[in-house]
Design an enzyme around this catalytic site. Structure first.
Site, short mmCIF file in Angstrom:
data_model
loop_
_atom_site.label_atom_id
_atom_site.label_comp_id
_atom_site.label_asym_id
_atom_site.label_seq_id
_atom_site.Cartn_x
_atom_site.Cartn_y
_atom_site.Cartn_z
N THR A 15 1.06 -1.26 -0.03
CA THR A 15 -0.21 -0.33 0.03
C THR A 15 0.76 1.57 -0.09
O THR A 15 2.26 0.99 0.28
CB THR A 15 -0.76 0.10 0.96
OG1 THR A 15 -0.05 -0.06 2.66
CG2 THR A 15 -1.83 -1.26 1.71
N GLY A 16 0.56 1.95 -0.60
CA GLY A 16 1.41 3.79 -0.71
C GLY A 16 2.25 2.91 -1.74
O GLY A 16 3.76 3.98 -0.59
N ASP A 40 -2.09 2.32 -4.84
CA ASP A 40 -1.77 3.82 -4.14
C ASP A 40 -3.09 4.54 -4.13
O ASP A 40 -4.38 3.84 -4.68
CB ASP A 40 -0.95 4.82 -5.15
CG ASP A 40 0.18 5.90 -4.06
OD1 ASP A 40 0.82 5.62 -3.72
OD2 ASP A 40 -0.52 7.03 -3.58
N ALA A 65 -6.61 2.49 -3.96
CA ALA A 65 -7.85 2.54 -3.00
C ALA A 65 -7.32 3.04 -2.08
O ALA A 65 -5.55 3.84 -2.32
CB ALA A 65 -7.75 1.09 -3.15
N SER A 146 7.29 4.11 12.70
CA SER A 146 8.17 4.92 12.97
C SER A 146 8.54 5.15 13.71
O SER A 146 8.36 4.53 15.12
CB SER A 146 7.86 6.23 11.97
OG SER A 146 8.43 6.90 12.25
N TYR A 159 0.81 12.43 14.51
CA TYR A 159 1.92 11.20 13.92
C TYR A 159 2.36 10.33 14.65
O TYR A 159 2.58 9.24 14.37
CB TYR A 159 2.53 11.86 12.78
CG TYR A 159 3.86 10.86 12.40
CD1 TYR A 159 3.20 10.33 11.10
CD2 TYR A 159 5.21 10.54 12.31
CE1 TYR A 159 3.82 9.40 10.42
CE2 TYR A 159 5.94 10.13 11.75
CZ TYR A 159 5.66 8.97 10.71
OH TYR A 159 5.55 8.25 10.09
#
Ligand SMILES: NC(=O)c1ccc[n+]([C@@H]2O[C@H](COP(=O)([O-])OP(=O)(O)OC[C@H]3O[C@@H](n4cnc5c(N)ncnc54)[C@H](O)[C@@H]3O)[C@@H](O)[C@H]2O)c1
Length: 241
Positions: A15-16, A40, A65, A146, A159
């Site tokens: 995804t992405g 994406d 999507a 992250s 975030y």
């Protein structure tokens, strides 16, 4: 003995995948022989990136999507399963990181970050996991968090919160999905290890080999658990139905 990383004949959903890390991950799996289902948020972005990888020799198709939209994710996963087959690996990478001081953070931006980075992970993983369970096929879900999950960064309250939540969501999924996604679990003796079997010396040896290889050159100071998912939590304690 030569060890090669070979994903030939396997479908990998990213995804992405149109830019940044997602594109690099798609490229790397492509080089290892996988067929890439590149997601994406818009058809333009997905098709452009899929075209670039295809021209470079990777078997790759674009599947657009918005990962925040449950119906769009369902339709995307349905198309991947129908056109390519159930994904053996899903890299749940799509994410955004706008930077805004906490006191100025609008509710809309908070929602956008949490919807993309957390709800998007939930929707993607749940939809893919359901597809794998109904196809009676195992698979791997790899989420991308992250350093912001552990360390606060100025302007990134939303975030940081989203990425910390992804870590815990991943652990909770490891606990619940192990029995469905790992074929070995069904045949193993009753055990509280989420993967469903005790570790073998070769499990540790393989992980050490991977960490020592050039593939993980950018890892440093990382603590990696090779424990069948045990540090995520233990199975066996469930609410009565
Ligand atoms: N770049 C870094 O240094 C870094 C560090 C740690 C973690 N990450 C994480 O890695 C992931 C990728 O980051 P990146 O730097 O490659 O970002 P990027 O902006 O280059 O790529 C993100 C991709 O996700 C897509 N995307 C965004 N919202 C989407 C949605 N709703 N539905 C589908 N696709 C969507 C974008 O179109 C883009 O192609 C993110 O989850 C990010 O938080 C990045």
């Amino acid at each position: 003995m030569t060890i090669s990383i070979d994903f030939s004949g396997q479908v990998v959903l990213v995804t992405g995948g149109a830019s940044g890390l997602g594109f690099a991950i798609s490229e790397a799996f492509g080089r290892a022989g996988a067929t890439i289902a590149l997601n994406d948020r818009s058809p333009d972005r997905a098709e452009r990136a899929a075209g670039e990888l295809s021209r470079a020799g990777t078997a790759c198709r674009g599947f657009s999507a918005d990962v925040r939209d449950a119906m769009a994710v369902r339709s995307m996963v349905d198309r991947v399963v129908t056109e390519l087959g159930p994904p053996a690996v899903t890299v749940v990478n799509a994410g955004i990181y706008p930077n805004t001081p906490f006191l100025e953070l609008p509710e809309e931006e908070w929602d956008r970050v949490l919807d993309t980075n957390l709800k998007g992970v939930f929707l993607t993983c749940q939809t893919v996991a359901k597809a794998l369970v109904s196809a009676n096929q195992g698979g791997q879900l790899l989420t991308v968090s992250s350093g912001a999950a552990n360390t606060a960064f100025w302007g990134w309250s939303h975030y940081c919160a989203s990425k910390a939540a992804v870590v815990m969501l991943t652990r909770a999924m490891a606990l619940e999905l192990g029995e469905h996604l790992d074929e070995a679990y069904k045949h193993a003796a009753r055990t509280s290890i989420p993967i469903g079997r005790p570790g073998e010396p070769t499990d540790i040896a393989n992980a050490v080999l991977m960490l020592a290889s050039p593939l993980t050159d950018y890892m440093s100071g990382a603590v990696v658990a090779v424990d069948g998912g045990s540090s995520s939590g233990r199975t066996g304690v469930r609410p009565k139905s």
